[in-house]
Enzyme design. Structure first.
Site, PDB file in Angstrom:
ATOM      1  N   TYR A 179       4.401  -6.494  16.595  1.00  0.00           N
ATOM      2  CA  TYR A 179       4.603  -5.650  15.409  1.00  0.00           C
ATOM      3  C   TYR A 179       5.449  -4.423  15.759  1.00  0.00           C
ATOM      4  CZ  TYR A 179       3.537  -2.002  12.032  1.00  0.00           C
ATOM      5  OH  TYR A 179       3.654  -0.969  11.150  1.00  0.00           O
ATOM      6  N   TYR A 189       0.831  -1.221   0.000  1.00  0.00           N
ATOM      7  CA  TYR A 189       0.000   0.000   0.000  1.00  0.00           C
ATOM      8  C   TYR A 189       0.870   1.277   0.000  1.00  0.00           C
ATOM      9  CZ  TYR A 189      -3.236   3.493   2.027  1.00  0.00           C
ATOM     10  OH  TYR A 189      -3.957   4.622   2.299  1.00  0.00           O
ATOM     11  N   ALA A 248       7.710  -5.728   5.284  1.00  0.00           N
ATOM     12  CA  ALA A 248       7.552  -6.239   6.649  1.00  0.00           C
ATOM     13  C   ALA A 248       6.115  -6.697   6.837  1.00  0.00           C
ATOM     14  CB  ALA A 248       7.857  -5.142   7.670  1.00  0.00           C
TER      15      ALA A 248
END
Ligand code: UDP
Length: 326
Positions: free
Chosen positions: A140, A11, A74
């Site tokens: 994360y 994105y 990632a």
């Protein structure tokens, strides 16, 4: 001399590639296409490989004269990272180690890194500055912080300079409506809201309305993906001028509650968008708003889409034309 963009089919990566193409930069993309889309790229060399494949990665560096790297590749979902921490550590940390090794061995000494507000965890103050303490509340954010630290030590030992960009809530799409956000499964608020007028879901669930905010729903700082893209360009310019490693927050500095976002989306789409309150989602801080003063001052960066309505209009153009994604 080319810029290597890892995760360039994702994105934010694909919007940054588009921005750099408009600037006539030479670009090479590496993306394992797990979450990225080949269709998001046009007129750019793509290597569909994983950063954990050291041998092939090294070949890319040898084949192209890579002067700098922009590193997006990632895993990036908070909830998923809580369920699969191994995959997050393996992909995010091992992938970055390999990338930095290839940079060191091939004499590439500039990297712009895609970091996140998740490194702060529960914020100590609002708006959040880069001096706030870091204490991620999920794997994360923890891996992104570890990646930043890895870069700090590689800088000290090998002179690989980095700029880490800590994004708040990325949203919107390129104004042409040709590329945009396409996650499967989708977890982010704005694309989920827009699935209602697209006919893909009946209503939107609000995760908690008993937070300590004006209307009880969580407040976030939404930043247009093309403003993030331009910040990467500015960060690259900063490193090209020989400046030292640095860390910057990227947000609009203004927060909107979940209710306010839904209300704006109703206005933009002219659809009633039914909403229903659900229980809180684990790990959601009540308010996350950035101070981006440092980026404005040092990188000479200025967001162009300060108005949430403009961000949702661009997102809607993309989702209306691509209800099934790419
Ligand atoms: N949110 C919500 N309903 C949804 C998805 C998200 O109420 O279906 C809320 C979420 O709790 C958070 C905000 O919207 O307060 C933004 O969530 P998102 O996942 O888009 O970004 P995050 O802030 O978690 O990075």
């Amino acid at each position: 001399m080319a810029i290597l963009v890892t995760g360039g089919a994702g994105y934010i990566g694909s919007h940054t590639v588009k921005y750099l193409q408009e600037r006539d930069e030479e670009i090479v993309v590496v993306d394992n296409l797990k979450n990225g889309h080949r269709e998001a790229l046009d007129g750019v060399k793509l290597y569909p490989i994983d950063l954990r494949n050291q041998e092939v990665l090294d070949r890319v560096f040898k084949e192209h004269s890579i002067s700098s790297v922009i590193h997006f590749a990632a895993n990036s979902l908070v909830g998923e990272s809580m369920e699969h921490p191994f995959e997050y550590y393996h992909n995010n940390l091992y992938g970055t180690m390999n990338l930095l090794k290839a940079m060191k061995e091939n004499g590439t000494c500039k990297i712009v890194f895609s970091s996140t507000a998740a490194v702060y965890g529960e914020p100590e103050e609002t708006p959040i500055t880069e001096n706030c303490g870091t204490d991620p509340t999920n794997p994360y954010g923890e891996t992104k912080l570890a990646m930043e630290k890895m870069m700090k030590w590689f800088d000290q030992a090998y002179g690989i300079r980095y700029v880490s960009l800590r994004y708040f809530n990325a949203a919107g799409a390129h104004y042409t409506g040709l590329i945009g956000e396409a996650h499967d499964p989708e977890t982010h608020l704005i694309p989920l809201i827009l699935q209602v007028p697209s006919g893909k879901r009946e209503k939107i669930f609000i995760f908690g309305d008993n937070y300590d905010t004006n209307d009880g729903t969580c407040i976030r700082d939404y930043i247009h993906v093309m403003d993030l893209a331009s910040a990467h360009g500015k960060a690259l310019d900063y490193l090209r001028k020989g400046n030292s490693s640095n860390i910057f927050n990227l947000g609009n500095g203004r927060g909107y509650s979940v209710m306010e976002v839904i209300e704006k989306a109703r206005k933009v789409t002219e659809h009633p968008i039914p909403a229903e309150v659900e229980k809180r989602r684990a790990g959601d801080p009540a308010v996350l708003v950035a101070s981006s003063e440092k980026a404005k001052k040092i990188l000479d960066w200025e967001p162009r889409y300060e108005d949430l309505q403009m961000i949702i209009e661009d997102a809607w153009r993309w989702h209306r034309n691509h209800p099934k994604g790419y």
